[in-house]
Design an enzyme around this catalytic site. Sequence first.
Site, PDB file in Angstrom:
ATOM      1  N   GLU A 118      55.219 -63.353  53.763  1.00  0.00           N
ATOM      2  CA  GLU A 118      54.159 -62.489  52.630  1.00  0.00           C
ATOM      3  C   GLU A 118      55.027 -61.583  52.165  1.00  0.00           C
ATOM      4  OE1 GLU A 118      51.123 -63.597  52.021  1.00  0.00           O
ATOM      5  OE2 GLU A 118      51.929 -65.346  53.497  1.00  0.00           O
TER       6      GLU A 118
ATOM      7  N   SER B 180      -1.050 -73.183  95.915  1.00  0.00           N
ATOM      8  CA  SER B 180      -0.614 -72.598  97.050  1.00  0.00           C
ATOM      9  C   SER B 180       0.394 -71.973  96.874  1.00  0.00           C
ATOM     10  CB  SER B 180      -0.458 -73.411  98.296  1.00  0.00           C
ATOM     11  OG  SER B 180      -1.414 -75.029  97.864  1.00  0.00           O
TER      12      SER B 180
END
Lengths: 138, 770
Positions: free
Chosen positions: B180, B464
């Site tokens: 770079e 139940s």
Amino acid sequence: MTNKATYNICLIFLAAMLMGCPKPPLKGDPSEADAITQPEETPQENPRAIASLQLTDQGRRLVEERQPDRAIRVLEQAVSLHPTNGQNYYYLAEAWLLKGFADQAKEFNHLAEIHLKDDNQWIIRVAEQADRIAELEK
Amino acid sequence: MDYLFCMLKKILKYSLFIIILVGVVLAIYGWHLFGQVEQRFSARRWSIPSTVYSDTNLLYPGQHIRLSLLSEKLSNLGYHQVNRLPSQKGEIRMGTQALDIFLNDLKTPWTDRAGFLAQISFSQDRIGMIRRIDNGEPIPILELEPEEIMQFFGQERERRQLISIEQVPEHQIQAILAAEDHRFFQHHGVDWRGILRAMLTNLRHGTIRQGGSTITQQLAKNYFLTPERTFTRKLKELILALIIEFRYNKREILEIYLNEIYLGQKGSVAISGIGEASYFYFGKPVKKLTLSEAAVMAGLIKAPNHYSPYRDVARCRSRRDAVLNAMHRWEWISQTQLEDALIQPIKAVGFIVAEKKAPYFIDYLSQQLNTLYRPEDLASLGLSIYTTLDTQVQMAAEEALAKGLTRLEKSKPALQRTVPEEKLQGAIIVMQPKTGHILALVGGRDYSVSQFNRVTQARRQPGSAFKPMVYLTSLEQFTPTTLLSNDPKSYTVNGKQWEPQNFETVTEYTVSLQDALKKSYNLATVDLAMKTGLDRIVDLAAKFNFSTPIKPYPSLALGAFEVIPLELARAYCVFAAEGVQPYPLSLKGVVDENDRILEHQHLKIERLIPPAEAFIMTSMLQGVVKEGTARSLQRRGVTWPVAGKTGTTNDFRDAWFAGYTPDILALVWVGFDNGDSIKATGAAAALPIWADLMKAIPQYRSEIEFKAPQGVERILVCPVTGRLAVGGCPDPVEIYFLTGRTPDGKCTLHAKGGIAGKIIEGVKGLINDE
């Protein structure tokens, strides 16, 4: 005659023959109490229990090193592996005592008492711990 | 002449004025930008998403194990298979008899363990032994690191692991500079020579072939500017680069740059910074990257997705080679190093774009987190959030629910719906009853269709499944052998007549309390509730922390009011946990990025009922599984001690099963959101899902018995009269009672008749048989 009918006749004669035999053990009979004692599960039979012992020991050491938060975390793991080991609850109560939370310490002390009721040495320690919790509550 | 001189003077004067003016403007603008740089760099530089982790997993000798689940777990933790003895952290060699594993470091707020090489041997479906490979030392318990479940992303959707410049090897820095900005350490932010060279190259080719941006300019562009290409933006970039160079030294700039750069894409999430990218591409920290790998990383910066080894290895290799050659050209690596690196293959570690894991659990967790942190903080502060979730249990629960619902739809085509939102639904919660840890939470069939959490938000009638609360309340007055009326009766409720019915026609008009629960008789339960007192049941429900309104109507006994499934599961924990109720925990702790613990959530318990009463309930609920409505569990392979209860509501709108062992509790609900009938009972619809789930998580199976506490006695009783058994009682049974609340007399039916009674029984048998 069917098998069941034969069985019933045999039953009648067997009942007659058994007259005078000792009664089945009932409530309050010490020999019966021994016979139906809840089988204690031992670490040897339970791999989770064996594995948890290391965590219990680690938790104890952390309590002794006065690191209650880390101790609680490790002891939670121990409880999840072996929820019937009362020592885990005893040390959890100790950790909460270190943190100054009497109400949580009391709950774990109670669980320790439930699970260590048959261990003469430990139950004394649990009772002593209960006294210390009561002191903190004052 | 004078005129010309005068003109020149004027031009000079105006030019000077303009130059001074421009200088002043630039100075003011530069000062403004300097302020921006200061502000931006002194504040938090990056938003780091917070990460949610599962609980750690424990492995120990003797543990039941499913190899497929363990393999999946290790894969999710990032372990990868090798064909030799693992030599690096994260490697495994899976054999049929043993697994060699080089453990990753384990770092949580409570544990800090360096990774090491271990062997886990298997013996049938269990772990045989765990030992260290280096010294052969056996390991009694091994903790696997927590699994990443999700991240709280902000709008940027970026993953980033920050690194310091000291962690970056020199060859990585050189590779990036070679790729770079090789004059980075020579220029002052702007490389005029580079710009000139780029201009000449571009002019020669007639197109933009080369950019002249330095690393500092790239940083300025990424950090402060938008991507458009304009002259003013370029000017601003130059000024910013100069300011950054003026304000910060080269290594500081490089460190910011290495943490900032975009380096690829994992699904919809951007991989930013070299720290994250190093793991994403090579599965290791940046300091361990080889020269070849470092060159790959450097080569990616130009166009991360174009040169990605995941996209095109040949293109990636060509770019890497260009970087290596540049490094050699600038004499940063020797000829030998170059040649060695050039022949290295590029082996990316691979990645899986994970689907959203445990989404309902995460929603539930997020509600709690949102009371502690703002959403923007969760998306930026990089917190580590540790939870109670066990991903293996979660997977098993999701799978069991999906299969169970599909199976039900196949067996009952009337339950099939074409509209996804109207499909049959289900929910599961799995908890550790002693600690309250939520191990798994499945709030619905498909999160993408419906985010409504049926575990924490739904209000459904328990049917139940609520009966144990009635039976528990009654224990102060009655015993498990107390006889109840199972006769049809009519009750007046708000001036109206209500006539409950049993699920099936039964001929037992008198039934013991424990048998009534075992067989889930409605008539006997309502009889019991009326005898016990409805207000007392309501009070107990409140004590058990049900938050929904429960009114003292007779139908209360049959669960004809709404509850939140999580609260019902929590109620059952009391039976499994010696009478104490744990607070349901999903969050264990929160740690900031500097490993400071911000939040601890420990197990909290509340004692609600005596352990003896809890045990009596467990004992009766074991009866439900052994001989009652849940007896099909044994047929489904659940042969270890389990207590549980089925539940079915009117018109089969809801099907439930809540079951537990001393180690684990799970509650399953099945139903339609709109209340349509599912045409199946809890035993038929919910119970099979529970059984599948439990069989899929053998590691949670200790198969131990529930332990009787003090305050209970096991007594031999007559099954017909419920009184103390005598010699003549047929098949006497052992039943647990609260101490002091045992049957108060011997069986008179069989004692009185003695042998006569037996003869009568025998004759009856003969007649019936004939």
